[in-house]
Design an enzyme around this catalytic site. Sequence first.
Site, short mmCIF file in Angstrom:
data_model
loop_
_atom_site.label_atom_id
_atom_site.label_comp_id
_atom_site.label_asym_id
_atom_site.label_seq_id
_atom_site.Cartn_x
_atom_site.Cartn_y
_atom_site.Cartn_z
N ASN A 265 1.35 -0.99 -0.02
CA ASN A 265 -0.36 0.01 0.27
C ASN A 265 0.90 1.34 -0.07
OD1 ASN A 265 -1.27 -1.73 2.31
ND2 ASN A 265 -2.71 -1.41 0.32
N VAL B 295 1.65 6.76 0.90
CA VAL B 295 0.44 5.41 1.10
C VAL B 295 -0.46 6.01 0.86
CG1 VAL B 295 -0.27 4.52 4.16
CG2 VAL B 295 2.34 5.39 3.62
N CYS B 296 -0.69 4.99 0.33
CA CYS B 296 -2.02 4.71 0.15
C CYS B 296 -3.10 3.98 1.70
CB CYS B 296 -2.70 3.58 -0.50
SG CYS B 296 -3.83 2.88 -1.22
N LEU B 297 -3.87 4.35 2.68
CA LEU B 297 -3.94 4.14 3.50
C LEU B 297 -6.01 4.89 3.89
CD1 LEU B 297 -4.45 3.19 6.04
CD2 LEU B 297 -3.43 4.66 7.67
N ASP C 117 -6.61 -3.25 -2.05
CA ASP C 117 -6.15 -1.44 -3.23
C ASP C 117 -5.11 -1.03 -3.32
OD1 ASP C 117 -7.03 0.77 -3.97
OD2 ASP C 117 -7.01 1.60 -1.64
#
Length: 158
Positions: free
Chosen positions: A86, A93-95, A128
């Site tokens: 992620n 950062v993909c959160l 994701d």
Amino acid sequence: MSGGMAAARLAEERKAWRKDHPFGYVAKPEVEADGSTNIVKWHCKLPGKAGTLWEGGMFPLTLEFSHDYPTKPPRVKFPAGFYHPNVFPQGDVCLSILNPQKGWRPSITVKQILVGVQGLLDEPNIEDPANECYRDFKRNRPQYDKTVKLQTKRYAAD
């Protein structure tokens, strides 16, 4: 929202952090060459959780706040090339809690962001993905684990 509001909120966040933050975490605004504080750019370090592949690492993270903070979330980045499903190749950062269309709320604090990112390290959201290493996570777990362990050594706590 004006830059003054963002700076005021971040000054409060800094005060709250100094009084109460998770053990082992580091988060502080950048200090400029002239000694002044850049309240909208924070340098952080996250410890890897005990009992995980990430244990023993102190992972550098940068939080960059816009003048629209807290209406908009900060940009949260590991170093480029950080190995995690992620984390985009450039380090972002993909959160969900960092996404204004998903989980971001102006009440989310720096502490909550950092704890959330630490949790993401060992519990990636492979639904994701932000890069190709999620394939190793799903299909070649021994290779994924080996690469995480090498990265953890690279960021070993002093």
